[in-house]
Design an enzyme around this catalytic site. Structure first.
Site, PDB file in Angstrom:
ATOM      1  N   GLU A 103       0.852  -1.289   0.231  1.00  0.00           N
ATOM      2  CA  GLU A 103       0.290  -0.243   0.028  1.00  0.00           C
ATOM      3  C   GLU A 103       0.823   0.934  -0.348  1.00  0.00           C
ATOM      4  OE1 GLU A 103      -2.969   1.336  -0.383  1.00  0.00           O
ATOM      5  OE2 GLU A 103      -4.166   0.125   0.567  1.00  0.00           O
ATOM      6  N   ASP A 104       0.116   2.150  -0.392  1.00  0.00           N
ATOM      7  CA  ASP A 104       0.796   4.078  -0.385  1.00  0.00           C
ATOM      8  C   ASP A 104       0.298   4.449   0.261  1.00  0.00           C
ATOM      9  OD1 ASP A 104      -2.069   3.910  -1.183  1.00  0.00           O
ATOM     10  OD2 ASP A 104      -1.331   5.518  -2.558  1.00  0.00           O
ATOM     11  N   ASP A 107      -5.086   5.983   5.856  1.00  0.00           N
ATOM     12  CA  ASP A 107      -5.723   7.368   5.997  1.00  0.00           C
ATOM     13  C   ASP A 107      -6.703   6.826   6.914  1.00  0.00           C
ATOM     14  OD1 ASP A 107      -6.728   9.579   6.789  1.00  0.00           O
ATOM     15  OD2 ASP A 107      -6.783  10.364   4.553  1.00  0.00           O
ATOM     16  N   PHE A 156      -2.903  16.443   3.786  1.00  0.00           N
ATOM     17  CA  PHE A 156      -2.536  15.854   2.471  1.00  0.00           C
ATOM     18  C   PHE A 156      -1.273  15.853   1.946  1.00  0.00           C
ATOM     19  CE2 PHE A 156      -3.906  15.492  -2.025  1.00  0.00           C
ATOM     20  CZ  PHE A 156      -4.811  14.559  -1.834  1.00  0.00           C
ATOM     21  N   ARG A 169       2.307  12.558  -8.809  1.00  0.00           N
ATOM     22  CA  ARG A 169       2.482  11.008  -9.036  1.00  0.00           C
ATOM     23  C   ARG A 169       3.894  11.077  -9.352  1.00  0.00           C
ATOM     24  NH1 ARG A 169      -2.255   7.560  -8.043  1.00  0.00           N
ATOM     25  NH2 ARG A 169      -3.788   8.530  -9.063  1.00  0.00           N
TER      26      ARG A 169
HETATM   27  P1  5GP Z   1      -7.937   5.587   3.386  1.00  0.00           P
HETATM   28  O1  5GP Z   1      -9.489   4.481   3.310  1.00  0.00           O
HETATM   29  O2  5GP Z   1      -7.351   4.459   4.726  1.00  0.00           O
HETATM   30  O3  5GP Z   1      -8.715   6.945   3.938  1.00  0.00           O
HETATM   31  O4  5GP Z   1      -7.484   6.102   1.881  1.00  0.00           O
HETATM   32  C1  5GP Z   1      -6.904   5.344   1.441  1.00  0.00           C
HETATM   33  C2  5GP Z   1      -6.995   6.075   0.218  1.00  0.00           C
HETATM   34  O5  5GP Z   1      -6.696   7.825   0.415  1.00  0.00           O
HETATM   35  C3  5GP Z   1      -5.407   5.787  -0.365  1.00  0.00           C
HETATM   36  O6  5GP Z   1      -4.564   4.688  -1.071  1.00  0.00           O
HETATM   37  C4  5GP Z   1      -4.830   7.473  -1.404  1.00  0.00           C
HETATM   38  O7  5GP Z   1      -5.179   6.935  -2.631  1.00  0.00           O
HETATM   39  C5  5GP Z   1      -5.839   7.730  -0.210  1.00  0.00           C
HETATM   40  N1  5GP Z   1      -5.312   9.179   0.269  1.00  0.00           N
HETATM   41  C6  5GP Z   1      -4.976   9.476   1.534  1.00  0.00           C
HETATM   42  N2  5GP Z   1      -4.535   9.800   2.088  1.00  0.00           N
HETATM   43  C7  5GP Z   1      -3.965  10.682   1.643  1.00  0.00           C
HETATM   44  C8  5GP Z   1      -3.238  11.862   1.297  1.00  0.00           C
HETATM   45  O8  5GP Z   1      -2.473  12.535   2.170  1.00  0.00           O
HETATM   46  N3  5GP Z   1      -2.429  11.600  -0.318  1.00  0.00           N
HETATM   47  C9  5GP Z   1      -3.761  11.383  -1.691  1.00  0.00           C
HETATM   48  N4  5GP Z   1      -2.269  11.472  -2.322  1.00  0.00           N
HETATM   49  N5  5GP Z   1      -4.175  10.294  -1.509  1.00  0.00           N
HETATM   50  C10 5GP Z   1      -4.388   9.659  -0.154  1.00  0.00           C
END
Ligand code: 5GP
Length: 184
Positions: A103-104, A107, A156, A169
């Site tokens: 995973e990247d 959040d 963010f 990206r």
């Molecule tokens: P979650 O479901 O954990 O809230 O969100 C996961 C997805 O939201 C990540 O895979 C990513 O695509 C997007 N995301 C969450 N935080 C960030 C952030 O700080 N920057 C970016 N570019 N994408 C985010």
């Protein structure tokens, strides 16, 4: 290029490289080479994990195989709702395999939590997660993740695969965006 849009560099290219090598070392120790489950199967989550996936795979001192999934989480451009749709599914069966989701960023944890439930119904021998970034303050769902590159503040971020409206990206580092980008 994008320099005027970036407010600050949170994690440099060098820091990403060093931490990726450490993560690869600790992950590799858990997966014996020649196991009956076969080579470790990395599942990269598109598009955000592209660069981390390829750098991490090359840093791993064990043989791996790679698959990709693309999911989209409904929500605004900067937060997710936990309602996930599969845009691209796996091409291969993962039953009986050692699987590592790459995973990247975690959040809220909603996307990952959904992904873990979905993949576990396909009966892998093991299912774990490595993530480059995690925002601890924002985690709504407790998902156990053994390997985390960096815990970052609840801001963010873009770069190294992460986008804002499909841009940034290709930055080699992780940075925060200048607020003027959101308002323009
Ligand atoms: P979650 O479901 O954990 O809230 O969100 C996961 C997805 O939201 C990540 O895979 C990513 O695509 C997007 N995301 C969450 N935080 C960030 C952030 O700080 N920057 C970016 N570019 N994408 C985010």
């Amino acid at each position: 290029m994008y320099e005027n849009d970036i407010a600050s560099v949170l994690i440099s290219e060098e820091q990403i490289k060093e931490r990726t090598a450490e993560l690869a070392q600790s992950v590799a120790e858990r997966y014996p080479v020649g196991a009956p489950e076969g080579d470790l199967l990395l599942i990269g989550v598109l598009k955000g994990a592209i660069f981390f996936m390829t750098d991490f795979a090359r840093a791993l001192p064990i043989p791996t195989q790679m698959e990709f999934m693309a999911v989209s989480s409904y929500g605004s451009s900067t937060s997710s709702s936990g309602v996930v749709r599969i845009l691209k599914d796996l091409d291969k069966d993962i039953a009986g395999r050692n699987v590592l989701i790459v995973e990247d960023i975690i959040d809220s944890g909603l996307t990952l939590s959904w992904l873990l439930k979905n993949l576990s119904t396909r009966n892998p021998a093991s299912l774990e997660v490595v993530t480059l970034l995690r925002k601890p303050e924002a985690v709504k769902i407790d998902v156990e993740v053994k390997d985390v590159g960096f815990d970052i503040p609840d801001e963010f971020v873009v770069g190294y695969g992460l986008d804002y409206d499909e841009r940034y990206r290709d930055l080699p580092y992780i940075g925060t965006l200048d607020p003027k980008v959101y308002s323009s």
